[in-house]
Design an enzyme around this catalytic site. Structure first.
Site, PDB file in Angstrom:
ATOM      1  N   HIS A 192       0.852  -1.194   0.000  1.00 64.13           N
ATOM      2  CA  HIS A 192       0.000   0.000   0.000  1.00 64.13           C
ATOM      3  C   HIS A 192       0.879   1.233   0.000  1.00 64.13           C
ATOM      4  CE1 HIS A 192      -3.151   2.836   1.175  1.00 64.13           C
ATOM      5  NE2 HIS A 192      -3.969   1.942   0.659  1.00 64.13           N
TER       6      HIS A 192
ATOM      7  N   GLU B 200      -7.859  -5.506  -0.195  1.00 65.38           N
ATOM      8  CA  GLU B 200      -8.390  -6.282  -1.311  1.00 65.38           C
ATOM      9  C   GLU B 200      -8.346  -7.793  -1.103  1.00 65.38           C
ATOM     10  OE1 GLU B 200      -9.986  -4.402  -2.978  1.00 65.38           O
ATOM     11  OE2 GLU B 200      -8.922  -3.149  -4.407  1.00 65.38           O
TER      12      GLU B 200
HETATM   13  N1  ACO Z   1       3.945  -7.578  -4.880  1.00 64.93           N
HETATM   14  C1  ACO Z   1       5.250  -7.564  -5.207  1.00 64.93           C
HETATM   15  N2  ACO Z   1       6.057  -6.505  -5.060  1.00 64.93           N
HETATM   16  C2  ACO Z   1       5.506  -5.393  -4.542  1.00 64.93           C
HETATM   17  C3  ACO Z   1       4.155  -5.334  -4.160  1.00 64.93           C
HETATM   18  C4  ACO Z   1       3.371  -6.483  -4.347  1.00 64.93           C
HETATM   19  N3  ACO Z   1       2.090  -6.495  -4.019  1.00 64.93           N
HETATM   20  N4  ACO Z   1       3.890  -4.118  -3.680  1.00 64.93           N
HETATM   21  C5  ACO Z   1       5.013  -3.415  -3.776  1.00 64.93           C
HETATM   22  N5  ACO Z   1       5.993  -4.188  -4.295  1.00 64.93           N
HETATM   23  C6  ACO Z   1       7.364  -3.807  -4.563  1.00 64.93           C
HETATM   24  C7  ACO Z   1       7.431  -2.751  -5.637  1.00 64.93           C
HETATM   25  O1  ACO Z   1       7.539  -3.325  -6.914  1.00 64.93           O
HETATM   26  C8  ACO Z   1       8.675  -2.001  -5.252  1.00 64.93           C
HETATM   27  O2  ACO Z   1       9.789  -2.728  -5.697  1.00 64.93           O
HETATM   28  P1  ACO Z   1      11.050  -1.984  -6.382  1.00 64.93           P
HETATM   29  O3  ACO Z   1      11.552  -1.044  -5.317  1.00 64.93           O
HETATM   30  O4  ACO Z   1      11.970  -3.102  -6.701  1.00 64.93           O
HETATM   31  O5  ACO Z   1      10.475  -1.287  -7.582  1.00 64.93           O
HETATM   32  C9  ACO Z   1       8.681  -2.075  -3.723  1.00 64.93           C
HETATM   33  O6  ACO Z   1       7.900  -3.210  -3.393  1.00 64.93           O
HETATM   34  C10 ACO Z   1       8.108  -0.872  -3.025  1.00 64.93           C
HETATM   35  O7  ACO Z   1       6.819  -0.625  -3.511  1.00 64.93           O
HETATM   36  P2  ACO Z   1       5.983   0.599  -2.932  1.00 64.93           P
HETATM   37  O8  ACO Z   1       6.747   1.865  -3.151  1.00 64.93           O
HETATM   38  O9  ACO Z   1       5.572   0.273  -1.558  1.00 64.93           O
HETATM   39  O10 ACO Z   1       4.713   0.555  -3.900  1.00 64.93           O
HETATM   40  P3  ACO Z   1       3.765   1.762  -4.354  1.00 64.93           P
HETATM   41  O11 ACO Z   1       3.431   2.629  -3.209  1.00 64.93           O
HETATM   42  O12 ACO Z   1       4.323   2.418  -5.557  1.00 64.93           O
HETATM   43  O13 ACO Z   1       2.494   0.929  -4.813  1.00 64.93           O
HETATM   44  C11 ACO Z   1       0.675  -0.552  -4.614  1.00 64.93           C
HETATM   45  C12 ACO Z   1       1.471   0.566  -3.927  1.00 64.93           C
HETATM   46  C13 ACO Z   1       0.288  -0.083  -6.021  1.00 64.93           C
HETATM   47  C14 ACO Z   1      -0.572  -0.817  -3.826  1.00 64.93           C
HETATM   48  C15 ACO Z   1       1.585  -1.807  -4.686  1.00 64.93           C
HETATM   49  O14 ACO Z   1       1.891  -2.257  -3.373  1.00 64.93           O
HETATM   50  C16 ACO Z   1       0.933  -2.913  -5.496  1.00 64.93           C
HETATM   51  O15 ACO Z   1       1.071  -2.934  -6.724  1.00 64.93           O
HETATM   52  N6  ACO Z   1       0.187  -3.860  -4.838  1.00 64.93           N
HETATM   53  C17 ACO Z   1      -0.503  -4.903  -5.571  1.00 64.93           C
HETATM   54  C18 ACO Z   1      -1.826  -4.366  -6.143  1.00 64.93           C
HETATM   55  C19 ACO Z   1      -2.869  -4.148  -5.063  1.00 64.93           C
HETATM   56  O16 ACO Z   1      -3.022  -4.935  -4.136  1.00 64.93           O
HETATM   57  N7  ACO Z   1      -3.589  -3.026  -5.214  1.00 64.93           N
HETATM   58  C20 ACO Z   1      -4.643  -2.625  -4.264  1.00 64.93           C
HETATM   59  C21 ACO Z   1      -4.130  -1.564  -3.350  1.00 64.93           C
HETATM   60  S1  ACO Z   1      -5.334  -1.149  -2.107  1.00 64.93           S
HETATM   61  C22 ACO Z   1      -6.439  -0.165  -2.918  1.00 64.93           C
HETATM   62  O17 ACO Z   1      -6.138   0.529  -3.855  1.00 64.93           O
HETATM   63  C23 ACO Z   1      -7.806  -0.192  -2.482  1.00 64.93           C
END
Ligand code: ACO
Length: 361
Positions: free
Chosen positions: A244, A303
């Site tokens: 998140h 989710e």
């Molecule tokens: N699975 C695998 N890797 C992940 C995930 C995940 N679910 N979430 C974050 N990461 C990774 C990113 O790729 C990033 O890696 P990098 O540094 O090598 O590029 C690292 O962890 C840090 O990510 P964040 O900066 O915390 O992610 P950001 O804030 O940009 O994105 C998001 C948040 C979009 C929710 C992300 O965690 C994600 O894609 N989750 C999966 C989709 C999801 O569950 N969406 C629903 C969110 S809740 C809502 O909107 C109601």
């Protein structure tokens, strides 16, 4: 510049506070615990809209019921072209038929629309006739009745109400920000809600729960989890339902959803073992994410258990995002009204990093 606007404060709001370090959500002065499983969707919509519309009735349920009946007229515009689209695209297209405006009548129609159109689209895609709204029912009860053609049980109604309340508002998430940007141009509530739906449908936001069912089905049994998850990560995929932008701890809405699933399914034969299986997969995901991303705290978001709840309520996974919109629409409208009441046009700037013209103008 902040990548993805992380940490940027772009609005003041009285609507909700997302405390990402404490894992706490406040909606208009009430904690999520006070509302989820206790208040109806109409009550929380009233709470969110309080002060943003003149003549807001004390009980929104009759007006919202009447609005469901009004918008049902648009269902006749569902044609074969729209039925070939995903449910969220078809629901958005029907919502786009509603007139723009900023008053309470427009707000009520927009709030009624996702419930009515989602049920009609899901039924039509299954070859079934749409079911007319019953304005005397509560919004959650009618949403389920319109979906299935039969009244839902009190436990199912409570579960859907809990979900809709839980997702009704959540700070300046991507879809709410999109809605506020559009509202700031004075385009109208319908435009703002359509922008909200469009931002919500992406898999990084509200499009996540459908693919969670695909993930659980593909994993099949707990002992397959690690290999499947590692292959997905090796493929560059994100694991849906985890991580998140704001929460650095567990999303409090995840537990609200898990409790709702447990209450709905315990003591019934619905989905035996499904919750325990999901818990096992969740534990594997959290362990793997901790190994892979030790510096970024990635935990379960709303989710993951939403997917189980909507599955138990017999929504097809293709329509899960539509149900999210059914809850979040109240928040989009409140934010749009708040933006209109006090905000200026939202117009940030970009830094040009492209080439300069060869000759000075
Ligand atoms: N699975 C695998 N890797 C992940 C995930 C995940 N679910 N979430 C974050 N990461 C990774 C990113 O790729 C990033 O890696 P990098 O540094 O090598 O590029 C690292 O962890 C840090 O990510 P964040 O900066 O915390 O992610 P950001 O804030 O940009 O994105 C998001 C948040 C979009 C929710 C992300 O965690 C994600 O894609 N989750 C999966 C989709 C999801 O569950 N969406 C629903 C969110 S809740 C809502 O909107 C109601």
């Amino acid at each position: 510049m902040s990548d993805g606007l992380e940490g940027v404060i772009a609005a003041e709001t009285v609507l909700s506070e997302v405390d990402g370090l404490a894992g706490r959500l406040i909606i208009r002065g009430r904690s999520l615990d006070e509302l989820a499983g206790r208040a109806t969707y109409e009550e929380v919509t009233r709470l969110l809209w309080d002060g943003f519309f003149d003549n807001l009735p004390a009980d929104l349920a009759p007006a919202l019921g009447a609005a469901r009946v009004e918008v049902f007229a648009e269902v006749s515009a569902l044609d074969t072209g729209l039925l070939d689209r995903t449910p969220i695209e078809a629901m958005r297209a029907l919502t786009a038929r509603l007139a723009d405006g900023d008053d309470l009548a427009v707000a009520l129609r927009l709030t009624a629309a996702p419930a009515v159109f989602t049920a009609a689209v899901v039924r039509a895609q299954a070859g079934e006739a749409p079911v007319r709204p019953d304005p005397a029912l509560g919004h959650a009860a009618d949403a389920l009745r319109m979906l299935r053609g039969n009244p839902a049980s009190p436990a199912e109604v409570k579960a859907l109400d809990t979900y809709l309340v839980t997702v009704s508002d959540h700070g300046l998430n991507a879809s709410t920000f999109a809605a506020r940007v559009i509202a700031s141009t004075r385009a109208g509530l319908t435009s703002a809600v359509l922008g909200g739906i469009s931002a919500l449908k992406g898999p990084l936001h509200g499009g996540a729960p459908g693919p969670i069912i695909d993930m659980l089905d593909a994993i099949g049994k707990p002992e397959n989890a690690r290999a499947w998850l590692e292959a997905a990560l090796a493929n560059g995929d994100r694991l849906m339902g985890f991580g998140h932008r704001v929460y650095r701890v567990r999303d409090p809405r995840a537990d609200a959803m898990k409790t709702a699933v447990r209450k709905l399914t315990e003591g019934s034969n619905a989905m035996p073992g499904r919750l325990a299986f999901a818990e096992a997969v969740e534990a594997s995901v959290l362990a793997i994410l901790k190994e892979r991303k030790p510096d970024r705290s990635l935990d379960t978001n709303v989710e993951f258990y939403t997917a189980l709840l909507l599955e138990a309520l017999s929504y097809p996974p293709s329509a899960f995002t539509c149900v999210f919109a059914t809850g979040r629409v109240a928040g989009w409208i409140a934010h749009a009204r708040e933006q209109l009441a006090g905000g200026r046009l939202i117009r940030p700037q970009s830094v040009y990093v492209g080439p300069q013209p060869l000759r000075a103008a």
